[in-house]
Design a protein around this motif. Structure first.
Motif, PDB file in Angstrom:
ATOM      1  N   SER A  30     -91.662  58.718  17.972  1.00 51.41           N
ATOM      2  CA  SER A  30     -90.547  58.160  17.215  1.00 51.41           C
ATOM      3  C   SER A  30     -89.258  58.328  17.990  1.00 51.41           C
ATOM      4  CB  SER A  30     -90.419  58.865  15.860  1.00 51.41           C
ATOM      5  OG  SER A  30     -90.148  60.248  16.059  1.00 51.41           O
ATOM      6  N   THR A  31     -88.227  57.711  17.495  1.00 54.49           N
ATOM      7  CA  THR A  31     -86.884  57.919  18.024  1.00 54.49           C
ATOM      8  C   THR A  31     -85.940  58.149  16.856  1.00 54.49           C
ATOM      9  OG1 THR A  31     -85.146  57.025  19.456  1.00 54.49           O
ATOM     10  CG2 THR A  31     -86.249  55.471  18.006  1.00 54.49           C
ATOM     11  N   ASN A  32     -84.897  58.904  17.120  1.00 48.58           N
ATOM     12  CA  ASN A  32     -83.942  59.240  16.070  1.00 48.58           C
ATOM     13  C   ASN A  32     -82.551  58.781  16.468  1.00 48.58           C
ATOM     14  OD1 ASN A  32     -85.471  61.092  14.052  1.00 48.58           O
ATOM     15  ND2 ASN A  32     -86.085  61.813  16.071  1.00 48.58           N
ATOM     16  N   LEU A  33     -81.813  58.272  15.515  1.00 48.06           N
ATOM     17  CA  LEU A  33     -80.454  57.831  15.752  1.00 48.06           C
ATOM     18  C   LEU A  33     -79.477  58.818  15.126  1.00 48.06           C
ATOM     19  CD1 LEU A  33     -80.834  54.007  15.001  1.00 48.06           C
ATOM     20  CD2 LEU A  33     -80.940  55.175  17.205  1.00 48.06           C
TER      21      LEU A  33
ATOM     22  N   VAL B  62     -75.277  59.953  14.731  1.00 45.58           N
ATOM     23  CA  VAL B  62     -73.874  59.564  14.823  1.00 45.58           C
ATOM     24  C   VAL B  62     -73.025  60.759  14.398  1.00 45.58           C
ATOM     25  CG1 VAL B  62     -72.072  58.012  14.022  1.00 45.58           C
ATOM     26  CG2 VAL B  62     -74.400  57.139  14.341  1.00 45.58           C
ATOM     27  N   HIS B  63     -72.225  61.266  15.335  1.00 47.28           N
ATOM     28  CA  HIS B  63     -71.361  62.418  15.070  1.00 47.28           C
ATOM     29  C   HIS B  63     -72.138  63.579  14.438  1.00 47.28           C
ATOM     30  CE1 HIS B  63     -68.089  59.913  16.269  1.00 47.28           C
ATOM     31  NE2 HIS B  63     -68.212  59.093  15.233  1.00 47.28           N
ATOM     32  N   ALA B  64     -73.246  63.922  15.097  1.00 50.56           N
ATOM     33  CA  ALA B  64     -74.096  65.052  14.700  1.00 50.56           C
ATOM     34  C   ALA B  64     -74.805  64.846  13.360  1.00 50.56           C
ATOM     35  CB  ALA B  64     -73.294  66.358  14.651  1.00 50.56           C
ATOM     36  N   GLN B  65     -74.715  63.655  12.811  1.00 49.08           N
ATOM     37  CA  GLN B  65     -75.424  63.355  11.562  1.00 49.08           C
ATOM     38  C   GLN B  65     -76.620  62.465  11.867  1.00 49.08           C
ATOM     39  OE1 GLN B  65     -72.730  61.668   8.728  1.00 49.08           O
ATOM     40  NE2 GLN B  65     -71.648  63.595   8.361  1.00 49.08           N
ATOM     41  N   HIS B  66     -77.773  62.878  11.361  1.00 48.42           N
ATOM     42  CA  HIS B  66     -78.995  62.108  11.579  1.00 48.42           C
ATOM     43  C   HIS B  66     -78.973  60.885  10.673  1.00 48.42           C
ATOM     44  CE1 HIS B  66     -83.357  61.175  11.106  1.00 48.42           C
ATOM     45  NE2 HIS B  66     -83.309  61.381  12.413  1.00 48.42           N
ATOM     46  N   LYS B  67     -78.960  59.687  11.293  1.00 45.05           N
ATOM     47  CA  LYS B  67     -78.825  58.453  10.523  1.00 45.05           C
ATOM     48  C   LYS B  67     -80.132  57.708  10.304  1.00 45.05           C
ATOM     49  CE  LYS B  67     -74.348  58.562   9.937  1.00 45.05           C
ATOM     50  NZ  LYS B  67     -73.752  58.674   8.596  1.00 45.05           N
TER      51      LYS B  67
ATOM     52  N   ASP C 168     -77.924  44.899  31.554  1.00 42.84           N
ATOM     53  CA  ASP C 168     -76.481  44.984  31.742  1.00 42.84           C
ATOM     54  C   ASP C 168     -75.745  44.609  30.454  1.00 42.84           C
ATOM     55  OD1 ASP C 168     -73.985  45.146  33.282  1.00 42.84           O
ATOM     56  OD2 ASP C 168     -73.929  42.980  33.015  1.00 42.84           O
ATOM     57  N   THR C 169     -76.210  43.575  29.791  1.00 41.38           N
ATOM     58  CA  THR C 169     -75.585  43.157  28.538  1.00 41.38           C
ATOM     59  C   THR C 169     -75.678  44.260  27.492  1.00 41.38           C
ATOM     60  OG1 THR C 169     -76.091  40.826  28.965  1.00 41.38           O
ATOM     61  CG2 THR C 169     -75.618  41.442  26.688  1.00 41.38           C
ATOM     62  N   GLY C 170     -76.864  44.842  27.375  1.00 46.36           N
ATOM     63  CA  GLY C 170     -77.053  45.910  26.390  1.00 46.36           C
ATOM     64  C   GLY C 170     -76.216  47.132  26.695  1.00 46.36           C
ATOM     65  N   PHE C 171     -76.213  47.535  27.955  1.00 46.03           N
ATOM     66  CA  PHE C 171     -75.486  48.747  28.322  1.00 46.03           C
ATOM     67  C   PHE C 171     -73.979  48.553  28.176  1.00 46.03           C
ATOM     68  CE2 PHE C 171     -73.339  51.431  31.469  1.00 46.03           C
ATOM     69  CZ  PHE C 171     -73.773  52.679  31.036  1.00 46.03           C
TER      70      PHE C 171
ATOM     71  N   LYS D 270     -65.348  50.170  25.106  1.00 47.07           N
ATOM     72  CA  LYS D 270     -64.403  50.625  24.102  1.00 47.07           C
ATOM     73  C   LYS D 270     -63.941  49.422  23.276  1.00 47.07           C
ATOM     74  CE  LYS D 270     -62.797  54.562  26.803  1.00 47.07           C
ATOM     75  NZ  LYS D 270     -61.641  55.237  27.421  1.00 47.07           N
ATOM     76  N   GLY D 271     -63.444  49.683  22.090  1.00 45.28           N
ATOM     77  CA  GLY D 271     -62.975  48.593  21.237  1.00 45.28           C
ATOM     78  C   GLY D 271     -63.593  48.668  19.857  1.00 45.28           C
ATOM     79  N   PHE D 272     -63.093  47.832  18.983  1.00 45.76           N
ATOM     80  CA  PHE D 272     -63.498  47.873  17.576  1.00 45.76           C
ATOM     81  C   PHE D 272     -64.952  47.452  17.387  1.00 45.76           C
ATOM     82  CE2 PHE D 272     -63.890  45.724  13.420  1.00 45.76           C
ATOM     83  CZ  PHE D 272     -63.653  46.814  12.594  1.00 45.76           C
ATOM     84  N   PHE D 273     -65.336  46.310  17.996  1.00 46.26           N
ATOM     85  CA  PHE D 273     -66.697  45.815  17.777  1.00 46.26           C
ATOM     86  C   PHE D 273     -67.770  46.764  18.318  1.00 46.26           C
ATOM     87  CE2 PHE D 273     -70.410  43.374  19.249  1.00 46.26           C
ATOM     88  CZ  PHE D 273     -70.898  42.965  18.010  1.00 46.26           C
ATOM     89  N   PRO D 274     -67.642  47.250  19.577  1.00 45.48           N
ATOM     90  CA  PRO D 274     -68.656  48.209  20.055  1.00 45.48           C
ATOM     91  C   PRO D 274     -68.733  49.454  19.176  1.00 45.48           C
ATOM     92  CG  PRO D 274     -67.385  47.370  21.888  1.00 45.48           C
ATOM     93  CD  PRO D 274     -66.697  46.895  20.650  1.00 45.48           C
ATOM     94  N   TYR D 275     -67.572  49.895  18.652  1.00 47.66           N
ATOM     95  CA  TYR D 275     -67.570  51.068  17.768  1.00 47.66           C
ATOM     96  C   TYR D 275     -68.370  50.784  16.503  1.00 47.66           C
ATOM     97  CZ  TYR D 275     -65.920  54.686  14.573  1.00 47.66           C
ATOM     98  OH  TYR D 275     -65.878  55.711  13.672  1.00 47.66           O
ATOM     99  N   ILE D 276     -68.129  49.637  15.892  1.00 51.68           N
ATOM    100  CA  ILE D 276     -68.865  49.257  14.682  1.00 51.68           C
ATOM    101  C   ILE D 276     -70.356  49.112  14.991  1.00 51.68           C
ATOM    102  CG2 ILE D 276     -69.199  47.420  12.979  1.00 51.68           C
ATOM    103  CD1 ILE D 276     -66.746  49.116  12.473  1.00 51.68           C
ATOM    104  N   LEU D 277     -70.656  48.532  16.139  1.00 44.53           N
ATOM    105  CA  LEU D 277     -72.048  48.326  16.534  1.00 44.53           C
ATOM    106  C   LEU D 277     -72.786  49.652  16.684  1.00 44.53           C
ATOM    107  CD1 LEU D 277     -74.129  46.140  17.474  1.00 44.53           C
ATOM    108  CD2 LEU D 277     -73.372  46.617  19.802  1.00 44.53           C
ATOM    109  N   ARG D 278     -72.153  50.594  17.400  1.00 42.43           N
ATOM    110  CA  ARG D 278     -72.790  51.887  17.665  1.00 42.43           C
ATOM    111  C   ARG D 278     -72.924  52.741  16.410  1.00 42.43           C
ATOM    112  NH1 ARG D 278     -69.389  51.767  22.391  1.00 42.43           N
ATOM    113  NH2 ARG D 278     -67.824  52.969  21.260  1.00 42.43           N
TER     114      ARG D 278
END
Length: 502
Positions: free
Chosen positions: A78-81, A83-88, A340-343, A349-357
């Motif tokens: 499995s893989t785990n996601l 975000v800010h030390a919280q398991h999502k 390259d596109t994915g990475f 940086k920016g609003f959209f990448p932040y929302i995406l991540r």
């Protein structure tokens, strides 16, 4: 010191990473004499590549390496996601590619362990890597090459004559420089790090941790001197912010820059580029080493054919060897573009990448992966099952779901699968339905194995056509699909127009 002349060999392999070792194994298995050397004094003690995908394991069956690799590796459950030390999210990877391959999983095998397994097999057949030798240069004479190797330990030089030279010598390839190939692309701004750590994670408590450090100023790269000063302690806080793990020990830690580049040519007459010497890209998806190994297997049977079939015309030899570049460079371009596109999207940086991540990936990806079609599509791409050579000079023009140039679809019926015949590096015929006497006669006269599988609806579901004859290349891709009353004539025409035989 006057260089010492060595006896001529068929193929001189520069570099003993996974791509060079696989090339040596596959060539030797086909009766080709090889000499392999590496600049390093010893095998690598650490690794960046840790994932081996399904397509590689399938091809490893040809030399009986699949079981050894599976015993060495760890099937990622499995893989785990986070975000800010919280398991999502928790995403199961078990049987992610079921009904697609006998190996429907991602296999974790550190590259250094993988290399040791390959080199041991090479040693078992009497071939040993010449270590501590650096390629000084080579000359292509048209009908052969001569290469000069230099040993730093004693300052001696040796000159090797070979029919072909293959650069498996990484991003700073001497062979690539020797053929004058450009290596266009860019260096990623983020600095990558990899650590071998011990955590309460699995039975062995052992894990590889890969991460990135994004510079504060996007316009400036950190200096190489600064990069070498970075230690694990500099990233420990970053790790604990993202993942709630207890790291008990750090065995080793290293940093490196990653690039996305593709050579403008993979071949110049008798010199070839394979793996990182030809293409490098983001570590996203663990594609680099796997792509390089597929390069080696694609090239190996073509070199073996040209070396063994001495009555081939120069035009036929050129066409067959030229297909290596056309087939593998197009795939490398696709992989570089997608990774390259994915990475870039994930690290920008920016609003959209932040929302995406922080929102879209943690919440939407687990939802999407509940659907079989999504899991299948992602697995086909990530595992390189999607790789095809449609349009290649070595493949017929086709139509339909399964076409010449495609990987043969895997089908298992009553615990018997059609890949069980693909354990040899050879041409063969597959028929799903009933065979014809004239096809059997053609196969006997050509000493080609023909395998007939009783028709089942599962074959139709996979896109295979009843009673059609599938001509399979030595690398398990479909060269041609033949139907109707004149199948043997079609098979003869296939080889006659390409100037080689089985």
């Amino acid at each position: 010191m006057v260089p010492k002349m060595k006896p001529k060999t068929d193929v001189l392999i520069v570099g003993a990473g996974p791509t060079g070792l696989v090339l040596a194994l596959w060539l030797h298995h086909q009766g080709v004499n090889v000499h392999i050397f590496d600049q390093a004094d010893a095998p690598a003690q650490n690794s960046r590549a840790i994932v081996v995908h399904a397509r590689i394991i399938e091809l490893y069956r040809q030399l009986g390496l699949a079981e050894d690799l599976l015993a060495l590796g760890y099937k990622l459950p499995s893989t785990n996601l986070w975000v800010h030390a919280q398991h999502k999210a928790h995403i199961s990877l078990q049987d992610f590619g079921r009904e697609l391959t006998p190996y429907p999983f991602m296999l974790s095998v550190p590259q250094d362990d993988h290399e040791r397994m390959l080199e041991k097999r090479l040693n078992d057949i009497g071939i040993h890597v010449e270590r501590g030798s650096k390629l000084q240069g080579f000359v292509d004479h048209g009908s052969s090459i001569t290469a000069t190797l230099f040993r730093e330990i004693d300052g001696s030089s040796t000159t090797h004559e070979a029919s072909y030279i293959v650069g498996c010598d990484g991003a700073h390839s001497a062979v690539r420089h020797g053929i004058g190939a450009t290596f266009e692309g860019e260096t990623y701004k983020p600095l990558f790090y990899i650590a071998d750590i011990e955590v309460p994670y699995n039975k062995a408590g052992h894990a590889r941790l890969v991460g990135i450090i994004i510079p504060d100023n996007d316009d400036n790269h950190e200096s190489p001197e600064h990069e070498h000063q970075i230690t694990f302690e500099d990233v420990r806080s970053q790790i604990t912010q993202v993942m709630d793990v207890e790291i008990t020990k750090v065995n080793w830690f290293s940093t490196y820059r990653s690039h996305h580049r593709v050579a403008d040519k993979f071949r110049s007459n008798r010199a070839f580029l394979v793996g990182d010497a030809a293409h490098i890209h983001s570590p996203v998806g663990g594609q680099g080493m796997n792509t390089g190994i597929m390069d080696s297997i694609n090239l190996a049977w073509k070199l073996a054919t040209v070396l063994k079939q001495t009555d081939m015309t120069e035009e036929a030899q050129h066409q067959l060897l030229e297909s290596y570049e056309s087939e593998r460079r197009s795939f490398a371009m696709m992989i570089v573009k997608s990774t390259d596109t994915g990475f870039t999207t994930l690290t920008s940086k920016g609003f959209f990448p932040y929302i995406l991540r922080n929102w879209m990936i943690p919440y939407l990806v687990p939802l999407v992966l509940k659907f079989d079609f999504a899991r299948t599509r992602i697995f086909r791409g990530a595992s390189q099952l999607i790789c095809n050579y449609r349009g290649s000079s070595l493949c017929q023009i086709g139509e339909g779901t399964v076409q010449p140039g495609d990987r043969l679809p895997w089908v298992e019926i009553n615990q018997v699968d059609n890949f069980s015949t693909l354990r040899d590096i050879c041409w063969q015929l597959h028929i799903y339905g009933e065979s014809l006497p004239q096809v059997e006669k053609w196969a006997r006269e050509m000493s080609v194995h023909v395998f007939v599988f009783h028709w089942h609806d599962q074959y139709a579901k996979a896109g295979l056509v009843q009673n059609a004859v599938y001509l399979l290349r030595p690398d398990q891709y479909i060269a041609g699909i033949f139907k109707g009353p004149s199948i043997e004539a079609g098979l003869d025409e296939y080889f006659a127009t390409r100037g080689f035989y089985i």
